[in-house]
Design an enzyme around this catalytic site. Sequence first.
Site, mmCIF file in Angstrom:
data_model
loop_
_atom_site.group_PDB
_atom_site.id
_atom_site.type_symbol
_atom_site.label_atom_id
_atom_site.label_comp_id
_atom_site.label_asym_id
_atom_site.label_seq_id
_atom_site.Cartn_x
_atom_site.Cartn_y
_atom_site.Cartn_z
ATOM 1 N N CYS A 254 -2.355 2.763 9.123
ATOM 2 C CA CYS A 254 -3.375 1.790 8.711
ATOM 3 C C CYS A 254 -4.572 1.788 9.660
ATOM 4 C CB CYS A 254 -2.786 0.386 8.671
ATOM 5 S SG CYS A 254 -1.438 0.196 7.510
ATOM 6 N N HIS B 150 0.866 -1.186 0.000
ATOM 7 C CA HIS B 150 0.000 0.000 0.000
ATOM 8 C C HIS B 150 0.901 1.234 0.000
ATOM 9 C CE1 HIS B 150 -3.778 -1.877 2.101
ATOM 10 N NE2 HIS B 150 -4.069 -1.615 0.835
#
Length: 271
Positions: A264, A168
Site C-alpha cells: 500500500c 483491495h
Amino acid sequence: MPRDASPRRYLMCPPHYFRVTYSINPWMDPAKPVDLPVALAQWEDLRDRYLALGHTVALLDPLPGLPDMVFTANGATVIDGRVLGARFAHQERHREAEAHLEWFRAHGFIDIHEPAHINEGEGDFAVTASWLLAGRGFRSSPLSHDEAQEFFGRPVIGLDLVDPRYYHLDTALCVLDDGTDEIMYYPGAFSPGSRAVLARLFPDALVADGTDAGAFGLNAVSDGRHVLLPQAAAGLFEPLRERGFEPIGLDLGELLKGGGSVKCCTQELRL
Ligand code: ARG
C-alpha cells in the site's frame, strides 16, 4: 535456484500527516492512537530497504488533511510509462487523485488518462506478464476494468473480492514475478468463481492461509527476487524461499492501523 532481481522505480509519500481520523475499512479504528514517530521510522525503514536493494524511490509531498496519502499504491497505475489516474471511492480520499496527477505532470509523464470510473490504482490493479488483474467489490468499479483494458491494451481479469477485511486486491494477492506470471494469494478473499479463475490461470501459485493473509502478508512487494513483506506473516517465508525468493520481513505495525502495509505504501512506476 536464486532468482534475478530487476531494478525498480517506486513512488512513496512520507506519513507526516498519517492519522486514523475516519474508518473506511475494518482495520481502521479512530479510537486507537497512531504513534507518528514510530510510523515515520517504519516507513523510512521500508524506503531504506528499497534503496539498499538498488531501487529508485521518488517522493510525493504529503498534504495536510489527507491522512491516507502515505498509501501511494492507490493513487495511479503506471505501465509502459502510461499513467491511469485514480478516482477514489470515498470522499475522504478524493483529493489524493489530483495530487498524484500533478506529480506525474510535473515529472515529464505525457500519456496520462484521467479516469471516468472509480479505480483505486494499484490497490486493485496488479500487473503480471500476461494480464492486468483487477479487483472489484469494495472500491474499484467493474467499469474501471474496461477503462483500464482500453487504455493499457492489456487483457483484464476481473476478480471479485468478498471479505471486507480484504477490500483491495493488493491485500489478498501479490505478483511475485511479473516476467513469469507467478503470484501468491489468499483464496478466502475471493468469490468461488474468482477462486476458480485464479486456480486456472495460476496453478502453481503460492497459496496463503488466513493467518498470513490476516497479518497482511500478501500486501508485499517483489522485485523478482526479494520479497518485502510484514514480518508477522511468518508462514510465507519458507514457501517463498523454496521458490527461490528472498523474503525480507518488516514491521509496519503503525501503518497497519490505517489498513495498509508494504504494498500500500509503494506505487511502482513501470517505465
Ligand atoms: N486507509 C486506506 C483506505 O482504506 C488504506 C489503503 C491501503 N492501500 C492499499 N493499497 N491497500 O483506503
